[in-house]
Design an enzyme around this catalytic site. Structure first.
Site, PDB file in Angstrom:
ATOM      1  N   GLY A  45      -1.552  -3.684  -7.432  1.00  0.00           N
ATOM      2  CA  GLY A  45      -2.923  -4.234  -7.655  1.00  0.00           C
ATOM      3  C   GLY A  45      -4.100  -3.476  -6.756  1.00  0.00           C
ATOM      4  N   GLN A  50     -11.811  -1.949  -2.724  1.00  0.00           N
ATOM      5  CA  GLN A  50     -10.859  -1.229  -1.750  1.00  0.00           C
ATOM      6  C   GLN A  50     -11.021   0.208  -2.067  1.00  0.00           C
ATOM      7  OE1 GLN A  50      -7.503  -3.771  -3.370  1.00  0.00           O
ATOM      8  NE2 GLN A  50      -6.446  -3.012  -1.453  1.00  0.00           N
ATOM      9  N   CYS A  95      -0.660  -4.741   1.263  1.00  0.00           N
ATOM     10  CA  CYS A  95      -1.975  -4.316   0.687  1.00  0.00           C
ATOM     11  C   CYS A  95      -2.228  -2.899   0.927  1.00  0.00           C
ATOM     12  CB  CYS A  95      -3.232  -5.387   1.577  1.00  0.00           C
ATOM     13  SG  CYS A  95      -4.658  -4.738   1.015  1.00  0.00           S
ATOM     14  N   LEU A  96      -3.030  -2.270   0.079  1.00  0.00           N
ATOM     15  CA  LEU A  96      -3.199  -0.696   0.203  1.00  0.00           C
ATOM     16  C   LEU A  96      -4.207  -0.629   1.068  1.00  0.00           C
ATOM     17  CD1 LEU A  96      -3.309   0.376  -3.559  1.00  0.00           C
ATOM     18  CD2 LEU A  96      -1.548   0.802  -1.842  1.00  0.00           C
ATOM     19  N   HIS A 137      -4.132 -12.528  -4.643  1.00  0.00           N
ATOM     20  CA  HIS A 137      -4.619 -11.539  -3.799  1.00  0.00           C
ATOM     21  C   HIS A 137      -5.835 -10.886  -4.019  1.00  0.00           C
ATOM     22  CE1 HIS A 137      -2.846  -8.426  -0.666  1.00  0.00           C
ATOM     23  NE2 HIS A 137      -3.906  -7.816  -1.510  1.00  0.00           N
ATOM     24  N   GLU A 138      -5.787 -10.477  -5.454  1.00  0.00           N
ATOM     25  CA  GLU A 138      -6.930  -9.156  -5.679  1.00  0.00           C
ATOM     26  C   GLU A 138      -8.069 -10.232  -5.894  1.00  0.00           C
ATOM     27  OE1 GLU A 138      -6.519  -6.294  -5.342  1.00  0.00           O
ATOM     28  OE2 GLU A 138      -4.255  -6.286  -5.501  1.00  0.00           O
ATOM     29  N   HIS A 141      -9.799 -10.560  -2.434  1.00  0.00           N
ATOM     30  CA  HIS A 141     -10.715  -9.366  -2.164  1.00  0.00           C
ATOM     31  C   HIS A 141     -11.950  -9.415  -2.445  1.00  0.00           C
ATOM     32  CE1 HIS A 141      -8.030  -6.181  -0.449  1.00  0.00           C
ATOM     33  NE2 HIS A 141      -6.976  -6.440  -1.162  1.00  0.00           N
TER      34      HIS A 141
HETATM   35  C1  QAP Z   1      -1.234  -6.811  -3.815  1.00  0.00           C
HETATM   36  O1  QAP Z   1      -0.619  -4.665  -3.084  1.00  0.00           O
HETATM   37  C2  QAP Z   1      -0.015  -7.677  -3.768  1.00  0.00           C
HETATM   38  O2  QAP Z   1       1.544  -1.193   2.965  1.00  0.00           O
HETATM   39  C3  QAP Z   1      -1.317  -5.273  -4.047  1.00  0.00           C
HETATM   40  O3  QAP Z   1       2.315   1.245   2.733  1.00  0.00           O
HETATM   41  C4  QAP Z   1       0.603  -7.877  -2.664  1.00  0.00           C
HETATM   42  O4  QAP Z   1      -0.278  -2.798  -4.202  1.00  0.00           O
HETATM   43  C5  QAP Z   1       0.293  -7.945  -5.085  1.00  0.00           C
HETATM   44  C6  QAP Z   1       1.255  -0.821  -0.757  1.00  0.00           C
HETATM   45  C7  QAP Z   1       1.822  -8.567  -2.911  1.00  0.00           C
HETATM   46  C8  QAP Z   1       1.347  -8.995  -5.230  1.00  0.00           C
HETATM   47  C9  QAP Z   1       2.181  -9.101  -4.098  1.00  0.00           C
HETATM   48  C10 QAP Z   1       1.434  -1.545   0.488  1.00  0.00           C
HETATM   49  C11 QAP Z   1       1.965   0.234  -0.878  1.00  0.00           C
HETATM   50  C12 QAP Z   1       0.732  -1.487  -1.978  1.00  0.00           C
HETATM   51  C13 QAP Z   1       1.578  -0.574   1.803  1.00  0.00           C
HETATM   52  C14 QAP Z   1      -0.068  -3.330  -3.007  1.00  0.00           C
HETATM   53  C15 QAP Z   1       2.175   0.526   1.320  1.00  0.00           C
HETATM   54  C16 QAP Z   1       2.035   1.363   0.226  1.00  0.00           C
HETATM   55  C17 QAP Z   1       0.677  -2.751  -1.909  1.00  0.00           C
HETATM   56 CO    CO Z   2      -5.086  -6.046  -1.133  1.00  0.00          CO
END
Ligand code: QAP
Ligand code: CO
Length: 175
Positions: A45, A50, A95-96, A137-138, A141
């Protein structure tokens, strides 16, 4: 358009995103570049803020049963609004924009969302499970809220400590 992921503690992540009014080529190029940035960073996501654009636009690409992401499952949401929500669920989120940190967060189990697609057509989606969590979550943001903002005082302190330590180690590594 090459986009970089904005990382905590960048102040831009606190901005409130603005409603999208023009469903034009500029929006489509932003969405395309966001998809490349999300896939390139192994995300499921991504919200426009971001990548530094304060627009109410986000992407979701939830993996299937085989844990594979398919572009067929890509959802682009413009101007989303949660119109119904119920139940409770806890999921270990990441989270990215907050790399390498994960914590349990409370969310609604089920949401119904009205949004627009890239052409401006109105859509409604009913979501449960990981998609429901990702949507919440999004959308946070878009309102300048990170998942770490939802932590209890003590867990937030734990995060600040771990994150500072990580940043120090990062610095030490490249010199
Ligand atoms: C949001 O999160 C989300 O720490 C999207 O090193 C979170 O794509 C949706 C990511 C939880 C549903 C459940 C995080 C990649 C990606 C990191 C992400 C990392 C590499 C997070
Ligand atoms: Co995020």
């Amino acid at each position: 358009m090459k986009l970089n992921i904005v990382e905590y503690p960048d102040k831009r992540l606190k901005e409130k995103s603005k409603i999208v009014e023009k469903f034009d080529k500029e929006l489509h190029e932003l969405l395309n570049a966001m998809y490349t940035a999300m896939m390139g960073s192994n995300g499921i996501g991504l919200a426009a803020i971001q990548v530094g654009h304060a627009k109410q636009a986000l992407l979701l690409n939830i993996p299937n049963e085989d844990d594979e992401q398919s572009i067929d499952n890509l959802i682009e949401m413009i101007n989303p609004i949660i119109i119904e929500k119920n139940g409770e669920t806890i999921y270990q989120e990441g989270c990215l924009s907050v790399p390498s940190f994960y914590e349990d967060i409370d969310r609604y189990e089920r949401v119904v969302v009205n949004y627009q697609d890239r052409e401006g057509n109105t859509k409604t989606i009913e979501a449960e499970g990981l998609l429901s969590i990702a949507i919440q979550h999004e959308i946070d943001h878009l309102n300048g809220i990170l998942f770490i903002d939802k932590l209890s005082y003590s867990r937030r302190k734990k995060f600040e400590k771990e994150y500072k330590k990580m940043q120090k180690e990062k610095k030490a590594n490249h010199s």
